[in-house]
Scaffold this motif. Structure first.
Motif, PDB file in Angstrom:
ATOM      1  N   UNK A  86      -6.623   8.153 -42.807  1.00  9.51           N
ATOM      2  CA  UNK A  86      -7.474   6.980 -42.644  1.00  9.51           C
ATOM      3  C   UNK A  86      -8.915   7.363 -42.386  1.00  9.51           C
ATOM      4  N   UNK A  87      -9.829   6.502 -42.776  1.00  8.82           N
ATOM      5  CA  UNK A  87     -11.247   6.708 -42.546  1.00  8.82           C
ATOM      6  C   UNK A  87     -11.820   5.419 -41.980  1.00  8.82           C
ATOM      7  N   UNK A  88     -12.669   5.545 -40.977  1.00  7.44           N
ATOM      8  CA  UNK A  88     -13.228   4.354 -40.361  1.00  7.44           C
ATOM      9  C   UNK A  88     -14.728   4.516 -40.210  1.00  7.44           C
ATOM     10  N   UNK A  89     -15.370   3.464 -39.727  1.00  7.60           N
ATOM     11  CA  UNK A  89     -16.806   3.525 -39.530  1.00  7.60           C
ATOM     12  C   UNK A  89     -17.208   4.599 -38.541  1.00  7.60           C
ATOM     13  N   UNK A  90     -16.409   4.805 -37.503  1.00  6.72           N
ATOM     14  CA  UNK A  90     -16.725   5.830 -36.514  1.00  6.72           C
ATOM     15  C   UNK A  90     -16.779   7.205 -37.164  1.00  6.72           C
ATOM     16  N   UNK A  91     -15.840   7.476 -38.073  1.00  8.75           N
ATOM     17  CA  UNK A  91     -15.831   8.760 -38.765  1.00  8.75           C
ATOM     18  C   UNK A  91     -17.120   8.954 -39.543  1.00  8.75           C
ATOM     19  N   UNK A  92     -17.570   7.911 -40.234  1.00 11.72           N
ATOM     20  CA  UNK A  92     -18.789   8.000 -41.027  1.00 11.72           C
ATOM     21  C   UNK A  92     -20.011   8.249 -40.143  1.00 11.72           C
ATOM     22  N   UNK A  93     -20.098   7.548 -39.020  1.00  7.90           N
ATOM     23  CA  UNK A  93     -21.225   7.748 -38.110  1.00  7.90           C
ATOM     24  C   UNK A  93     -21.175   9.119 -37.458  1.00  7.90           C
ATOM     25  N   UNK A 103     -20.116  11.844 -38.777  1.00  7.54           N
ATOM     26  CA  UNK A 103     -20.602  12.816 -39.756  1.00  7.54           C
ATOM     27  C   UNK A 103     -22.125  12.810 -39.820  1.00  7.54           C
ATOM     28  N   UNK A 104     -22.740  11.632 -39.680  1.00  7.31           N
ATOM     29  CA  UNK A 104     -24.196  11.547 -39.708  1.00  7.31           C
ATOM     30  C   UNK A 104     -24.824  12.163 -38.469  1.00  7.31           C
ATOM     31  N   UNK A 105     -24.176  12.034 -37.327  1.00  8.34           N
ATOM     32  CA  UNK A 105     -24.726  12.570 -36.082  1.00  8.34           C
ATOM     33  C   UNK A 105     -24.905  14.084 -36.156  1.00  8.34           C
ATOM     34  N   UNK A 106     -24.082  14.737 -36.934  1.00 11.08           N
ATOM     35  CA  UNK A 106     -24.135  16.196 -37.021  1.00 11.08           C
ATOM     36  C   UNK A 106     -25.410  16.648 -37.725  1.00 11.08           C
ATOM     37  N   UNK A 107     -25.881  15.890 -38.711  1.00 15.49           N
ATOM     38  CA  UNK A 107     -27.003  16.372 -39.521  1.00 15.49           C
ATOM     39  C   UNK A 107     -28.212  15.443 -39.533  1.00 15.49           C
ATOM     40  N   UNK A 108     -28.207  14.393 -38.722  1.00 12.82           N
ATOM     41  CA  UNK A 108     -29.329  13.461 -38.738  1.00 12.82           C
ATOM     42  C   UNK A 108     -29.855  13.227 -37.332  1.00 12.82           C
ATOM     43  N   UNK A 109     -31.159  13.028 -37.239  1.00 18.27           N
ATOM     44  CA  UNK A 109     -31.797  12.720 -35.968  1.00 18.27           C
ATOM     45  C   UNK A 109     -32.321  11.294 -35.988  1.00 18.27           C
ATOM     46  N   UNK A 167     -30.243  -6.070 -53.493  1.00 17.76           N
ATOM     47  CA  UNK A 167     -28.966  -6.648 -53.116  1.00 17.76           C
ATOM     48  C   UNK A 167     -28.767  -6.629 -51.615  1.00 17.76           C
ATOM     49  N   UNK A 168     -27.571  -6.229 -51.218  1.00 16.49           N
ATOM     50  CA  UNK A 168     -27.270  -6.163 -49.787  1.00 16.49           C
ATOM     51  C   UNK A 168     -27.531  -4.758 -49.255  1.00 16.49           C
ATOM     52  N   UNK A 169     -27.576  -4.635 -47.939  1.00 17.41           N
ATOM     53  CA  UNK A 169     -27.767  -3.343 -47.289  1.00 17.41           C
ATOM     54  C   UNK A 169     -26.416  -2.840 -46.797  1.00 17.41           C
ATOM     55  N   UNK A 170     -25.910  -1.804 -47.437  1.00 12.35           N
ATOM     56  CA  UNK A 170     -24.622  -1.217 -47.063  1.00 12.35           C
ATOM     57  C   UNK A 170     -24.840   0.037 -46.215  1.00 12.35           C
ATOM     58  N   UNK A 171     -23.746   0.597 -45.736  1.00  5.16           N
ATOM     59  CA  UNK A 171     -23.821   1.860 -45.000  1.00  5.16           C
ATOM     60  C   UNK A 171     -24.485   2.937 -45.854  1.00  5.16           C
ATOM     61  N   UNK A 172     -24.097   3.040 -47.129  1.00  5.16           N
ATOM     62  CA  UNK A 172     -24.647   4.105 -47.971  1.00  5.16           C
ATOM     63  C   UNK A 172     -26.129   3.909 -48.245  1.00  5.16           C
ATOM     64  N   UNK A 173     -26.564   2.672 -48.392  1.00  2.65           N
ATOM     65  CA  UNK A 173     -27.996   2.413 -48.558  1.00  2.65           C
ATOM     66  C   UNK A 173     -28.756   2.908 -47.331  1.00  2.65           C
ATOM     67  N   UNK A 174     -28.267   2.592 -46.149  1.00  3.22           N
ATOM     68  CA  UNK A 174     -28.939   3.002 -44.922  1.00  3.22           C
ATOM     69  C   UNK A 174     -28.869   4.515 -44.729  1.00  3.22           C
ATOM     70  N   UNK A 176     -25.671  -2.137 -39.944  1.00  2.00           N
ATOM     71  CA  UNK A 176     -26.361  -2.532 -38.713  1.00  2.00           C
ATOM     72  C   UNK A 176     -26.114  -1.506 -37.612  1.00  2.00           C
ATOM     73  N   UNK A 177     -24.883  -1.036 -37.487  1.00  2.00           N
ATOM     74  CA  UNK A 177     -24.565  -0.031 -36.471  1.00  2.00           C
ATOM     75  C   UNK A 177     -25.371   1.243 -36.697  1.00  2.00           C
ATOM     76  N   UNK A 178     -25.489   1.662 -37.956  1.00  2.00           N
ATOM     77  CA  UNK A 178     -26.263   2.865 -38.276  1.00  2.00           C
ATOM     78  C   UNK A 178     -27.731   2.665 -37.915  1.00  2.00           C
ATOM     79  N   UNK A 179     -28.289   1.534 -38.305  1.00  2.00           N
ATOM     80  CA  UNK A 179     -29.703   1.270 -38.036  1.00  2.00           C
ATOM     81  C   UNK A 179     -29.992   1.287 -36.542  1.00  2.00           C
ATOM     82  N   UNK A 180     -29.139   0.664 -35.761  1.00  4.78           N
ATOM     83  CA  UNK A 180     -29.363   0.603 -34.316  1.00  4.78           C
ATOM     84  C   UNK A 180     -29.227   1.969 -33.664  1.00  4.78           C
TER      85      UNK A 180
END
Length: 278
Positions: free
Chosen positions: A118-125, A127-133, A216-223, A245-249
């Motif tokens: 399974x993959x969830x939003x937490x998993x995606x975030x 992964x970003x925390x490791x390489x993004x500031x 269009x809309x703003x998705x996780x991948x767009x952000x 929204x979670x990523x942006x915040x």
């Protein structure tokens, strides 16, 4: 190379009458993005032909495979004589600089749909925390009036959309609302990859004082792609997703949705919008 639009005949049914006329369609063709060393296909996407090298560069950058313009030695179409001549323009080979050992782990998320786990939003975030500031809150403060003017500029610059009615757009504006660049594609993510890739190849990253607007809309991948390019303000014509929204915040980005006419919603980062009460 395939044209970005093609003609077809359609039947128009209107008020009980029927007539035939010529119409234009946005071209949709597959693009395979390959690395030459290590030799590997990293993505296959359906796209509108045009700005293919920028699309490949933007994809690799936003996915964390490369970090700098200098990481790319050469981009070219496939020259394999065993490949059909026209099909060669649907394959892009990217040669990375000698000695670079790219991290291909971020690409694994593109195979989630076929994975048994399974993959969830937490998993995606995570992964970003490791390489993004987090993007710092600088002195950038954009008046609402500047944002009101963006949709009309985007629509006016969408030449292919006006001809076909079937394309998404990603546009780059400076903090004063002046249009700097626009890319179109049948895929929302592709349009943004073309935009980021063009900025990368021109040596204009990071985009730390710019605004990106998508049609269009703003998705996780767009952000996620905007975060990689360090875009502080992202605007969308339609709604954002919950994960966007979670990523942006979390990463200090300003996210605006439903930007139409003199109205918009601020989902994160209201401090970058001048003159609004919070």
């Amino acid at each position: 190379m395939e044209p970005s639009k093609i003609r077809t005949n359609v039947w128009v049914v209107e008020r009980g009458g029927v007539r035939s006329r010529s119409d234009q369609l946005a071209t949709e063709e597959p693009l395979e993005i390959r690395l030459t060393h290590p030799r590997r296909t990293v993505a296959i996407t359906m796209r509108t032909p045009g700005a293919d090298f920028e699309l490949a560069a933007g994809f690799l950058y936003s996915e964390g495979v490369i970090q700098h313009r200098e990481d790319i030695d050469r981009i070219r179409y496939c020259v394999d004589p065993e490949t059909d001549g026209q099909q060669r323009y649907n394959i892009v080979n990217v040669e990375l600089r000698e000695g670079l050992a790219p991290d291909l782990q971020p690409l694994e998320r593109h195979f989630y749909t076929t994975s048994a786990c399974g993959v969830c939003g937490k998993t995606s975030l995570d992964a970003l925390r490791i390489r993004s500031e987090k993007i710092p809150v600088a002195q950038l403060a954009v008046p609402a009036a500047v944002l009101y003017a963006l949709p009309a500029q985007l629509q006016k610059a969408q030449g292919l959309f006006q001809a076909t009615g079937g394309l998404h757009a990603a546009a780059l504006f400076d903090h004063q609302g002046q249009l700097q660049m626009l890319q179109e594609d049948v895929g929302r993510h592709n349009a943004l990859d073309k935009l980021v890739g063009a900025a990368l190849l021109a040596g204009n990253l990071p985009l730390s004082e710019q605004i990106v607007m998508v049609s269009g809309r703003a998705s996780f991948e767009i952000m996620q792609k905007c975060l990689a390019a360090r875009v502080p303000i992202v605007c969308a014509v339609s709604a954002p997703s919950s994960l966007a929204v979670a990523l942006a915040r979390e990463f200090g980005m300003t996210l605006i949705g439903f930007l139409r006419g003199e109205r918009f919603n601020v989902y994160a980062g209201a401090e970058r919008i001048a003159g609004i009460q919070r």
